[in-house]
Design an enzyme around this catalytic site. Structure first.
Site, PDB file in Angstrom:
ATOM      1  N   GLY A   1      -0.805  -0.404  -9.856  1.00  0.00           N
ATOM      2  CA  GLY A   1       0.264  -0.294  -8.687  1.00  0.00           C
ATOM      3  C   GLY A   1       0.384   0.888  -7.772  1.00  0.00           C
TER       4      GLY A   1
ATOM      5  N   ALA B   1       2.073  -9.837 -11.865  1.00  0.00           N
ATOM      6  CA  ALA B   1       2.840  -9.914 -10.690  1.00  0.00           C
ATOM      7  C   ALA B   1       3.488 -11.191 -10.403  1.00  0.00           C
ATOM      8  CB  ALA B   1       2.032  -9.655  -9.442  1.00  0.00           C
TER       9      ALA B   1
ATOM     10  N   GLU C   1      -3.392   3.604 -12.802  1.00  0.00           N
ATOM     11  CA  GLU C   1      -4.391   3.430 -11.671  1.00  0.00           C
ATOM     12  C   GLU C   1      -3.382   3.349 -10.339  1.00  0.00           C
ATOM     13  OE1 GLU C   1      -6.161   1.875  -8.888  1.00  0.00           O
ATOM     14  OE2 GLU C   1      -6.791   0.099 -10.062  1.00  0.00           O
TER      15      GLU C   1
ATOM     16  N   TRP D   1      -0.567  -8.053  -7.713  1.00  0.00           N
ATOM     17  CA  TRP D   1      -0.852  -9.102  -7.064  1.00  0.00           C
ATOM     18  C   TRP D   1      -2.430  -9.106  -6.482  1.00  0.00           C
ATOM     19  CZ3 TRP D   1      -1.526  -7.869  -2.136  1.00  0.00           C
ATOM     20  CH2 TRP D   1      -0.640  -6.867  -1.873  1.00  0.00           C
ATOM     21  N   ASN D   2      -3.046  -7.921  -6.015  1.00  0.00           N
ATOM     22  CA  ASN D   2      -4.005  -7.756  -5.302  1.00  0.00           C
ATOM     23  C   ASN D   2      -5.434  -8.222  -5.894  1.00  0.00           C
ATOM     24  OD1 ASN D   2      -4.163  -5.327  -6.795  1.00  0.00           O
ATOM     25  ND2 ASN D   2      -4.723  -4.115  -5.071  1.00  0.00           N
TER      26      ASN D   2
ATOM     27  N   CYS E   1      -6.514  -0.545  -3.704  1.00  0.00           N
ATOM     28  CA  CYS E   1      -6.281   1.053  -3.669  1.00  0.00           C
ATOM     29  C   CYS E   1      -7.286   1.701  -3.530  1.00  0.00           C
ATOM     30  CB  CYS E   1      -5.766   1.170  -5.126  1.00  0.00           C
ATOM     31  SG  CYS E   1      -4.680   0.323  -6.017  1.00  0.00           S
TER      32      CYS E   1
HETATM   33  C1  SIN Z   1      -7.230  -2.056  -6.809  1.00  0.00           C
HETATM   34  O1  SIN Z   1      -7.125  -2.007  -5.798  1.00  0.00           O
HETATM   35  O2  SIN Z   1      -6.621  -1.441  -7.685  1.00  0.00           O
HETATM   36  C2  SIN Z   1      -8.563  -2.131  -7.567  1.00  0.00           C
HETATM   37  C3  SIN Z   1      -9.850  -2.277  -6.650  1.00  0.00           C
HETATM   38  C4  SIN Z   1     -11.197  -2.512  -7.241  1.00  0.00           C
HETATM   39  O3  SIN Z   1     -11.231  -2.763  -8.361  1.00  0.00           O
HETATM   40  O4  SIN Z   1     -12.170  -2.291  -6.527  1.00  0.00           O
END
Ligand code: SIN
Length: 488
Positions: free
Chosen positions: A237, A185, A259, A159-160, A293
């Site tokens: 995730g 999500a 990832e 969802w991010n 992430c």
């Molecule tokens: C992520 O948070 O999984 C991706 C972040 C990004 O693509 O910069």
């Protein structure tokens, strides 16, 4: 929906084999998509399940022959159309994204451009899937290597980044000649469905790009990880969920790319340009309210610049305007839900109990989904806010004395996704860049993500790379052709 110019972009059904499918699952109630900033209902989406997921896999399987047989140029033209449509509808797509995810509108539009960039980039890169010839060990043979699309690809996305995490996977898959099924999500399905609408308008044939929306995470996940017709599974995730999905993929020996979580160190050496480090820390920490992430998780500051860095950082964070992402001037939105706020609050409270000090924020905001941008000082590497992935707007500051100490502390985690450091000493830059056990290192830079670069981690942050020329490898099989009997 508020302020959307093209109402056809707002869809309520899964997209399977080129058509919109209401759920066939008896008694299933719709999924409520709510605005995390206000709690208001944004839309209801029909709740698909195992049956629709299987249907989507069948559609992807049936269309694979047709799609993989197209020339790379033909695929590139259709993908270019898709890219153009996404950029044409950037405002609407950004608004949909803000409404369901919460990030400020400018950031949401930035995500649309970021996602579209993967489609543009891979449309071109698909034309460069080169093979190889290898000198054979005997004169009667020739060795040739060709690359072929792996087959049906299944994805589960978070969802991010409701748009970009789908685009990054789908663009690579489609350009390689694979077909694609994604379960987005349930908090943010509208962005995924809008992408499907635009894929259709772009001329991407039925069955090539499928989106199944449903809250049966376990059942749908089982289909996507265990179905024998799926050749590859890709997930973005958390590490614990990733581990269990990898084990499910083992039953059919699928190729997997993951990832997963991170615990990014952000290191500021005495010789750093402090203003540049502040700018880098702001973007790498507070982008998406700390919910990425690759977000900075631990800020290590060398003793000599601790006071200056901390003072300037507090001043910069105080400038953030927290609120509803649709309001002009807001620079940081809510977290995805109240549980996410609770998790972050607990990490802060537990760290304070262990001796950390709150110098900014440290409490909830205007409603249960907001947590104020927070800075903790006096943190040590073993405190909860440092040893766990925070996934929220909290910056723990840890002091260090020298280079080898900070490299050891930075690497003292099971994660290895992104790391950042600021220094102007060229020798140190090489030593630290090589010493950090991370898949990506930002050197005097806080924003490292773009379509041309290989995004991915080491250790328990995952495997495989997304974006860049390396991002195609995960969707291709290498086939070795041995031609014999060539001597007279
Ligand atoms: C992520 O948070 O999984 C991706 C972040 C990004 O693509 O910069």
């Amino acid at each position: 929906m508020i302020g959307i110019k093209d109402s056809q972009l707002v869809k309520n059904f899964s997209y399977i084999n080129g058509s919109w499918h209401p759920s066939a699952t008896e008694g299933s109630s719709d999924i409520d998509v709510t605005n995390p900033a206000t709690g208001e209902l944004v839309a209801k989406v029909s709740n698909a399940g195992i049956a629709e997921t299987e249907l989507a896999v069948r559609a992807a399987k049936n269309s694979f022959k047709m799609w993989s047989a197209k020339s790379a140029n033909e695929r590139a033209t259709l993908m270019r159309n898709w890219f153009n449509l996404m950029m044409e509808h950037q405002d609407d797509l950004g608004r949909i994204l803000t409404l369901e995810q919460g990030k400020p509108l400018a950031e949401a539009k930035g995500e649309i451009a970021y996602g579209a960039a993967f489609i543009e980039w891979f449309a071109e890169e698909g034309k460069r899937v080169y093979g190889d010839t290898i000198p054979a060990p005997s004169t009667d043979k020739r060795i040739i290597v060709i690359k072929q699309p792996i087959g049906v690809v299944a994805a589960i996305t978070p969802w991010n980044f409701p748009n970009a995490m789908i685009a990054r996977k789908a663009a690579a898959a489609l350009s390689a000649g694979c077909t694609f099924v994604v379960r987005p999500a349930t908090q943010t399905p509208l962005s995924a469905l809008a992408m499907a609408e635009l894929a259709e308008r772009a001329g991407i044939p039925a069955g090539v790009f499928n989106v199944v929306v449903g809250d049966d995470a376990r059942g749908m996940g089982k289909v996507l990880t265990e179905h024998p017709d799926i050749a590859k599974f890709t997930f973005t995730g958390s590490t614990p969920v990733g581990k269990s999905l990898i084990s499910q993929c083992a039953s059919t020996v699928k190729k997997v790319s993951m990832e997963l979580g991170g615990n990014a160190p952000f290191i500021v050496f005495d010789d750093a340009d402090i203003d540049a480090a502040i700018a880098g820390a702001m973007v790498s920490k507070y982008r998406n309210a700390g919910q990425t992430c690759v977000c900075t998780n631990r800020i290590f500051v060398q003793e000599g610049v601790l006071a200056e860095f901390t003072e300037k950082f507090i001043a910069a964070v105080e400038e953030l305007k927290i609120g509803n992402g649709l309001i002009d001037g807001v620079t940081i939105g809510p977290m995805i839900n109240a549980n996410a706020v609770k998790d972050v609050a607990k990490l802060v409270d537990d760290s304070v109990a262990a001796g950390a000090k709150i110098v900014l924020g440290g409490k909830k905001g205007e409603n249960e989904n907001f947590y104020l941008p927070t800075i903790l000082t006096g943190v040590t590497n073993d405190m909860p806010a440092a040893s766990n992935e925070i996934f929220g707007p909290v910056s723990p500051i840890i002091t260090f004395k020298d280079e080898s100490e900070v490299i050891a502390m930075a690497n003292d985690t099971e994660y290895g996704l992104a790391a950042y450091f600021y220094s102007r000493d060229i020798g140190r830059i090489w030593r630290v860049a090589e010493g950090l056990e991370y898949g990506m290192v930002g050197i005097n830079e806080g924003l490292i993500s773009n379509a041309a670069a290989p995004f991915g981690g080491v250790k328990q942050s995952g495997n495989g790379r997304e974006g860049s020329k390396y991002g195609l490898d995960d969707f291709l099989e290498i086939k070795y052709l041995c031609m014999g009997g060539l001597d007279k």
